[in-house]
Design an enzyme around this catalytic site. Structure first.
Site, PDB file in Angstrom:
ATOM      1  N   ARG A  84     -88.282 -84.614 -58.244  1.00  0.00           N
ATOM      2  CA  ARG A  84     -86.822 -85.413 -57.941  1.00  0.00           C
ATOM      3  C   ARG A  84     -85.951 -84.835 -56.833  1.00  0.00           C
ATOM      4  NH1 ARG A  84     -83.476 -86.108 -63.581  1.00  0.00           N
ATOM      5  NH2 ARG A  84     -82.765 -84.161 -62.953  1.00  0.00           N
ATOM      6  N   LYS A 186     -80.043 -87.449 -57.135  1.00  0.00           N
ATOM      7  CA  LYS A 186     -78.919 -86.593 -57.976  1.00  0.00           C
ATOM      8  C   LYS A 186     -78.368 -85.822 -56.699  1.00  0.00           C
ATOM      9  CE  LYS A 186     -79.098 -83.646 -61.930  1.00  0.00           C
ATOM     10  NZ  LYS A 186     -78.530 -84.568 -62.867  1.00  0.00           N
ATOM     11  N   GLU A 222     -75.477 -96.568 -66.520  1.00  0.00           N
ATOM     12  CA  GLU A 222     -75.478 -95.074 -67.259  1.00  0.00           C
ATOM     13  C   GLU A 222     -73.912 -94.529 -67.403  1.00  0.00           C
ATOM     14  OE1 GLU A 222     -76.580 -91.503 -65.296  1.00  0.00           O
ATOM     15  OE2 GLU A 222     -77.303 -92.761 -63.754  1.00  0.00           O
TER      16      GLU A 222
HETATM   17  C1  LIG Z   1     -78.852 -85.198 -64.236  1.00  0.00           C
HETATM   18  C2  LIG Z   1     -78.130 -86.490 -64.354  1.00  0.00           C
HETATM   19  C3  LIG Z   1     -78.998 -87.252 -65.575  1.00  0.00           C
HETATM   20  C4  LIG Z   1     -79.545 -86.710 -66.511  1.00  0.00           C
HETATM   21  O1  LIG Z   1     -80.914 -86.191 -66.088  1.00  0.00           O
HETATM   22  P1  LIG Z   1     -81.882 -85.283 -66.797  1.00  0.00           P
HETATM   23  O2  LIG Z   1     -82.910 -84.996 -65.878  1.00  0.00           O
HETATM   24  O3  LIG Z   1     -82.157 -85.733 -68.134  1.00  0.00           O
HETATM   25  O4  LIG Z   1     -81.006 -83.781 -67.042  1.00  0.00           O
HETATM   26  C5  LIG Z   1     -78.436 -88.609 -65.684  1.00  0.00           C
HETATM   27  N1  LIG Z   1     -77.560 -89.312 -64.823  1.00  0.00           N
HETATM   28  C6  LIG Z   1     -76.966 -88.590 -63.836  1.00  0.00           C
HETATM   29  C7  LIG Z   1     -76.230 -89.414 -62.796  1.00  0.00           C
HETATM   30  C8  LIG Z   1     -77.500 -87.262 -63.633  1.00  0.00           C
HETATM   31  O5  LIG Z   1     -77.120 -86.849 -62.265  1.00  0.00           O
END
Ligand SMILES: *Cc1c(COP(=O)(O)O)cnc(C)c1O
Length: 343
Positions: A84, A186, A222
Site C-alpha cells: 500500500r 495513505k 469512511e
Molecule cells: C489507515 C487508514 C485506515 C485504516 O486502515 P488499516 O490498514 O486498517 O489500519 C482507514 N482510513 C484511512 C483514511 C486511513 O488512513
C-alpha cells in the site's frame, strides 16, 4: 525468550508518542535508495525549502507488533502495508520504497526495540509508523529529487481501556476525498484537510465524522481514519465500496474472517445514506481498534440508532473482533501468511 522489558505501566498507556531506542532511516538520492540504518537519533534535519514543507509530498503507514500467547513477537500482514505504501508513493510521484525492504525494516526496528513490545495479556501493543517525505529543496512546483524513508515504533495502550464505548458519529458537511483524487492513498495531506471537520464534530459532541461521496453526497465513504462495516438484519456483512475509500487492511482482513472463518455472507457495494436504518450493527475498522462499534449516526435532524445500542458491541461485530484479535495474538489459527513472526 529472555529479554529485559522496559518498566512501563503497559495497561495504562494511551495512544501517544513515546520515543524508543531505535528507528530506521533510508535516503533516496541520485535515483536510488541507500542501504538504510538503525539510528538512535529521533530528530529529522532538513532544508527549510524541503518539498514536504511546501507541497506536502508525504505518505505513511501504520501497523502493530504483538506478543502472542506463546511469547513470540509478531506483526500482522506487513506485506500489505508495504504494498500500500508503494501505491501511495506512486500516486504522489515519490519513489516507492521496495516492499521486501519495508518488511525487513519492520523486522529490524521491532527486534532492536524488543524491550518496548508490550507483554501478552496487557492489552497494549507496539505501534509501528513507517513514513517517507520529500527531503530536498523544491520551490517551483514539481516532485523533489531526494526523499527520506523512516520507521519508528512506540508502545500504545489498549484501545478499549475502561470498556467498549460505542461511538456517536455525525454526517459531515465537509468532504474528505474527491472522485479520482487521493482518498485511496495513505497520505498526510488527506488528514490535514480533515482536521477542521474533526474539530468541528468534536465541538458538537460527536466522536467522529461520516464522510459522504462528494459527487452525489448520497453514499457512505469512511470516517477519515477508519472504514465502515455494517451488519444487516440477517447477520450478513455489508462493506461500502468507492474508489475514494482508503483500502483498510483491517477491513479487508475482517472480510476474509467473516466469509471464510465465520461463514457469513459478505457484500461489497455502494451503501446509501438513506438505508442506514436497515442495518443492525455498525462498526469502524482500522489498525488502532481493529473494530470499534458505532451506536448512533446523526444526519442533521435524523438519528439512526443501531439495535446494538450504546453499551457494548453487537453480537456479529463482537465475533469479528474476537476472531481477528485471536489471530493476531496467536490464540486462533488464521489464514496462511497473515502472521509474520519476528522473534
Ligand atoms: C489507515 C487508514 C485506515 C485504516 O486502515 P488499516 O490498514 O486498517 O489500519 C482507514 N482510513 C484511512 C483514511 C486511513 O488512513
Amino acid at each position: 525468550m529472555i529479554m529485559e522489558k522496559k518498566n512501563l505501566d503497559w495497561a495504562n498507556l494511551g495512544f501517544g508518542y513515546m520515543p524508543t531506542d531505535y528507528r530506521y532511516v533510508s535516503n533516496f538520492k541520485n535515483g536510488a535508495w541507500d542501504e538504510g540504518v538503525l539510528t538512535k537519533d529521533a530528530f529529522v534535519t532538513i532544508s527549510e525549502c524541503a518539498g514536504i514543507l511546501h507541497y506536502c509530498q508525504e505518505v505513511f503507514e501504520g501497523l502493530k507488533a504483538y506478543t502472542t500467547e506463546d511469547g513470540h513477537i509478531v506483526t500482522f500482514r506487513p506485506d500489505l502495508n508495504a504494498q500500500r505504501m508503494m501505491d501511495s508513493a506512486r500516486r504522489l510521484e515519490m519513489p516507492p520504497f521496495p516492499a521486501e525492504r519495508f518488511v525487513k525494516a519492520v523486522e529490524e526496528v521491532v527486534k532492536a526495540n524488543a524491550a518496548w513490545v508490550p507483554p501478552y495479556g496487557s492489552g497494549a501493543t507496539l505501534y509501528i509508523r513507517p513514513y517517507m517525505f520529500a527531503s530536498s529543496p523544491v520551490i517551483g512546483v514539481k516532485p523533489a529529487e531526494e526523499y527520506q524513508f523512516r520507521m519508528f515504533v512506540t508502545p500504545v495502550g489498549p484501545y478499549f481501556k475502561g470498556g467498549v464505548k460505542p461511538l456517536t458519529i455525525c454526517v459531515s458537511d465537509f468532504d474528505r476525498a474527491a472522485p479520482h483524487g487521493t482518498g485511496h492513498i495513505k497520505a498526510g495531506l488527506n488528514y490535514a484537510m480533515s482536521l477542521h471537520a474533526y474539530v468541528s464534530a468534536h465541538e458538537k459532541g460527536f466522536d467522529e465524522n461520516m464522510f459522504l461521496d462528494p459527487a452525489t453526497r448520497t453514499c457512505v465513504e469512511e470516517t477519515g481514519g477508519a472504514n465502515f462495516l455494517f451488519v444487516d438484519r440477517d447477520g450478513g456483512i455489508v462493506i461500502p465500496q468507492s474508489g475514494s475509500i482508503l483500502p483498510s487492511i483491517t477491513r479487508r482482513s475482517l472480510t476474509v474472517v467473516a466469509r471464510d472463518i465465520l461463514g457469513l455472507k459478505v457484500e461489497e457495494r455502494p451503501v446509501k445514506l438513506s438505508e442506514l436504518e436497515n442495518f443492525a450493527e455498525c462498526g469502524v475498522c482500522g489498525t488502532a481498534a481493529v473494530i470499534c462499534p458505532v451506536g448512533k449516526v446523526v444526519d442533521h435532524g435524523r438519528e439512526i440508532c443501531f439495535s446494538s445500542g450504546m453499551e457494548k458491541m453487537g453480537p456479529v461485530i463482537q465475533k469479528l473482533y474476537d476472531t481477528l484479535t485471536g489471530i493476531q495474538m496467536g490464540r486462533v489459527e488464521g489464514p496462511e501468511g497473515w502472521i509474520h513472526t519476528i522473534l
